[in-house]
Design an enzyme around this catalytic site. Structure first.
Site, short mmCIF file in Angstrom:
data_model
loop_
_atom_site.label_atom_id
_atom_site.label_comp_id
_atom_site.label_asym_id
_atom_site.label_seq_id
_atom_site.Cartn_x
_atom_site.Cartn_y
_atom_site.Cartn_z
CE LYS A 156 42.17 69.60 5.38
NZ LYS A 156 42.53 69.13 6.41
CD GLU A 193 49.10 66.09 20.81
OE1 GLU A 193 50.42 66.29 20.43
OE2 GLU A 193 48.16 66.15 20.12
CD GLU A 214 45.65 66.77 5.69
OE1 GLU A 214 45.74 67.04 6.97
OE2 GLU A 214 44.49 66.99 5.12
CD GLU A 265 54.25 61.61 6.21
OE1 GLU A 265 55.42 62.40 6.40
OE2 GLU A 265 53.52 62.05 5.37
CB SER A 300 48.22 68.90 17.85
OG SER A 300 47.59 67.80 17.90
CD GLU A 302 44.16 70.20 17.75
OE1 GLU A 302 44.99 69.90 17.01
OE2 GLU A 302 43.52 70.87 17.59
CB CYS A 342 38.07 76.13 6.43
SG CYS A 342 39.14 75.05 7.12
CB CYS A 392 43.15 71.22 11.71
SG CYS A 392 42.41 70.87 13.23
#
Length: 586
Positions: free
Chosen positions: A363, A287, A366, A371, A324, A284, A508, A304
Site C-alpha cells: 500500500k 462495473e 500504491e 496514477e 477492474s 466495482e 489482508c 483492491c
C-alpha cells in the site's frame, strides 16, 4: 471410513507421551509445553534445518539431532536441556552474533526480535567472539521494503515464503560456507526483481534484516504542523490484528479502542476504510454488471490488492483489461477526502494530510503511483502499517487494553458488515455478490452469507443465480494460487465471470504489514473476527450504507458517472521487471 492414525510412544525429558507418527520432535515438545529454541523453523513453512539452534540429544545417537527436521519413532527418548545441548546452542548463538549487526537500539525490530529473545533466554549479555560482520548500506530504494544485509541470520524463512507461498522467488541463496547469503538474483535491488512488495518476507523474518519503510516520523511531523488538517483511515484487518501486540488475545476486535488511541495520538479526524470499501463495491459491482450486460472483458478481476496489481503488471500484462478499473478502498477514500470532504468542510485540499493505516507494505507503493492523484494532489499522503501504528501507540505510552471505546467520525466513518469482510480472503467477493444480486434482480437477497467463498483454502469456487442467469466466481489468495488462476484465464479455460485475488495468504488479515506473530492459526482467528463484525452489523450491504447514498446524492451522482470515473477509477500498465521510482525524487 477414515483409518485410525498411527500413534507412537516417545519420551521427552523423561516425560512419556503418545504422538501421531510423522510428528517432528519440535512439534511433539510443544504438546508438553516445551519450546525448543529455534530461528529458521517456522510453523507455516517446510523444514529448512539451517540454523541448528533446535538441536537435541537422542538416546542412542552419537550426534545431536535437529528437532525441526527429525521425525519421532517408536520408543525414541529425547533430551532438550542437557549440558551438551545447552553448550552447543550457546555456541551457535555466539557464532550468529559474531556475524550480525548489533545496533539493536536503532533496529526496527528492537524488543520484537527472535534473536534478541534467544540471547535473553540464554543470558547472553554481550558477544564473546570478535565481530566478523561487514557493515553494508541498507537498501532503501523503494517506498515499501527495507533490507539490511548486515542483520541477516541466513535462516531462509524469507526465501521459503517468497518461493513456496508467493511463487515469486525474488529472494534466493548465494555462495557457500562462510560466504553463504540470502540475496536476490545477481544481487539486484528488490525493485529490479520480480518482487511485488507484498511484504511476506518481512512478516517471517526473525530479525531486522527485512522490514517495512518506517513513515511514522512523517506522520508526527504532519500532526505537529498547525497548518495541516491530518485525517486517518483504518483498514478492516487492522482492528483485528494490532491487539496481538498490545496485550489482547489474538483475533480480538479492538475497533473502539483503536479509534480512541488514534484520537489520543492527535489525528484531527478518524475515519473508517470500511466506508471506502462500501464505495468500492458500488463502483466495482456496477462495473461488473456493465460488463455482463454490454459485453466487456470477462472474467473481471478485483483490483483492491496492490501486491496483486504489481504481480499482474509484471507477469500478465496482456490481460490487464480483465482488471477492474476501480481504485482500491485506500485510494478511493483518499480521492474522496481531497474532494467531497474538503468541499464539505471548506478545507483547502492542499492542507489536508490523508494518512492510511494498512495491513500491507505494498500500500505504501500504491499511494506513490502517479496514477493515484487528482489535479496534482495525491489521493493518500502517508501509509503506515499495523506494525508502525503499534510503535506509535507504544511511543506515546498508551495502555491500549484499558482504553475506552470511541466511534469513528463523520461523514467518512460509517461502514457496513460488507465493508468489514474486505479484510479476509473471499470478503470482497461476498460483499460484491450481496450488492450485485440486489441491483441486478431488484429483489432482496434472503441469505446474505455466501459460505462457499469463505475459508482458508487457496482457491475457492462458487456460483450464484442472477435471475435466470447463473455466474461462476473464483477466489484465490497468495500469488502462487493467483498464478494458477491466471494461467487458466490466459488459456481461455476458466468458466468464471468474476474473480477475487488477494496477494497475501488469508487476505489482508495476513498482510505483509501485520504483526510478526502472524501465523495461519492466528489468521483464522482474525478471519472469524471479521465475520463476527459483519454478523453484528446493523447494515450488512454496501448499497444500504446511508452515508454512501448521501455521497452519491450530494456529489458523485451515480456509480460510473463522469465524476466517479475521474476520482475513483484508474488504469494499469504492463511493465518489465523493473520499477521506476525517479518520480519520487522530483
Amino acid at each position: 471410513m477414515q483409518s485410525e492414525k498411527k500413534m507412537v510412544n516417545i519420551k521427552i525429558n523423561n516425560i512419556p507421551l503418545k504422538v501421531e507418527a510423522g510428528t517432528t520432535i519440535i512439534e511433539a515438545a510443544k504438546l508438553i509445553h516445551i519450546d525448543i529454541p529455534h530461528l529458521c523453523y517456522h510453523p507455516d513453512q517446510t523444514v529448512k534445518a539451517h540454523c541448528r539452534m533446535c538441536v537435541v540429544e537422542v538416546v542412542g545417537s552419537r550426534k545431536l539431532l535437529a528437532a525441526c527436521s527429525t521425525v519421532v519413532w517408536e520408543g525414541i527418548e529425547v533430551h532438550t536441556d542437557t549440558k551438551r545441548v545447552r553448550d552447543t546452542q550457546v555456541g551457535i548463538l555466539e557464532l550468529i552474533l559474531a556475524n550480525h549487526g548489533q545496533n539493536c537500539l536503532s533496529c526496527a525490530r528492537n524488543q520484537n526480535c527472535e534473536l534478541q529473545d534467544l540471547c535473553s533466554r540464554f543470558n547472553i549479555l554481550r558477544p564473546t567472539l570478535p565481530s566478523v560482520n561487514v557493515k553494508q548500506p541498507m537498501q532503501i530504494k523503494n517506498p515499501s521494503i527495507v533490507r539490511d544485509l548486515s542483520k541477516c541470520v541466513k535462516c531462509g524463512r524469507c526465501v521459503k515464503v517468497c518461493k513456496e507461498v508467493q511463487g515469486i522467488s525474488a529472494l534466493t541463496y548465494s555462495n557457500r560456507s562462510s560466504n553463504f547469503m540470502v540475496t536476490t538474483a545477481y544481487n539486484k535491488p528488490l525493485e529490479d526483481t520480480d518482487c511485488t512488495f507484498c511484504g511476506q518476507c518481512s512478516v517471517v523474518c526473525p530479525v531486522g534484516a527485512i522490514v517495512e519503510l518506517d513513515d511514522t516520523q512523517r506522520v508526527w511531523e504532519a500532526m505537529h504542523d498547525p497548518k495541516k488538517h491530518v485525517i486517518v483511515q483504518v483498514a478492516p484487518a487492522v482492528r483485528v490484528a494490532l491487539g496481538d501486540s498490545l496485550g489482547l488475545k489474538p483475533g480480538t476486535i479492538a475497533t473502539g479502542k483503536l479509534v480512541t488511541a488514534l484520537k489520543m495520538l492527535g489525528f484531527d479526524k478518524v475515519f473508517d476504510t470500511n466506508f471506502a470499501a462500501d464505495l468500492t463495491i458500488m463502483e466495482e459491482g456496477s462495473e461488473l454488471l456493465d460488463r455482463i450486460k454490454n459485453g466487456g472483458p470477462l472474467p473481471m478481476i478485483t483490483s483492491c490488492s496492490p501486491g496483486w496489481i504489481n504481480f499482474m503488471e509484471k507477469n500478465f500484462g496482456d490481460l490487464l483489461e480483465h482488471l477492474s478499473t476501480a481504485k482500491s478502498p485506500q485510494q478511493m477514500f483518499g480521492a474522496v477526502s481531497k474532494s467531497y470532504y474538503a468541499k464539505k468542510t471548506g478545507i483547502d485540499p492542499h492542507d489536508i494530510v490523508t494518512v492510511s493505516i494498512m495491513p500491507c507494505t505494498a500500500k505504501k507503493y500504491e499511494a506513490t503511483r502517479p496514477e493515484m492523484e487528482h489535479d496534482g494532489i495525491p489521493d493518500v499522503d502517508i501509509v503506515i502499517t499495523t506494525r508502525e501504528l503499534i510503535k506509535m501507540i507504544k511511543y506515546v505510552g498508551l495502555k491500549f487494553v484499558d482504553l475506552p471505546s470511541t466511534e469513528f467520525d463523520s461523514p467518512l466513518g460509517l461502514g457496513t458488515g460488507a465493508g468489514a469482510i474486505f479484510g479476509t480472503s473471499g470478503g470482497v467477493m461476498e460483499a460484491a455478490l450481496r450488492t450485485v444480486y440486489e441491483v441486478y434482480t431488484g429483489k432482496e437477497l434472503k441469505k446474505l452469507d455466501f459460505i462457499d467463498v469463505r475459508g482458508y483454502e487457496g482457491i475457492k469456487e462458487a456460483s450464484i443465480k442472477l435471475g435466470d442467469k447463473e455466474i461462476k466466481v473464483a477466489i484465490a489468495h497468495g500469488l502462487l494460487n493467483a498464478r494458477k488462476l491466471m494461467e487458466g484465464v490466459k488459456a481461455g479455460e476458466t468458466p468464471y465471470t468474476f474473480i477475487e485475488i488477494m496477494a497475501c495468504p488469508g487476505g489482508c488479515i495476513g498482510g505483509g504489514g501485520q504483526p510478526v506473530t502472524t501465523i495461519v492459526d492466528i489468521k483464522k482467528l482474525r478471519m472469524d473476527a471479521l465475520y463476527d463484525i459483519d454478523n453484528s452489523s446493523a447494515i450488512r450491504k454496501s448499497h444500504e450504507n446511508p452515508d454512501i447514498v448521501t455521497l452519491y446524492n450530494e456529489y458523485l451522482g451515480s456509480p460510473l458517472s463522469e465524476l466517479s470515473h475521474e476520482l475513483l477509477h484508474t488504469h494499469y500498465t504492463a511493465r518489465k521487471k523493473v520499477y521506476d521510482f525517479s518520480y519520487l525524487e522530483e
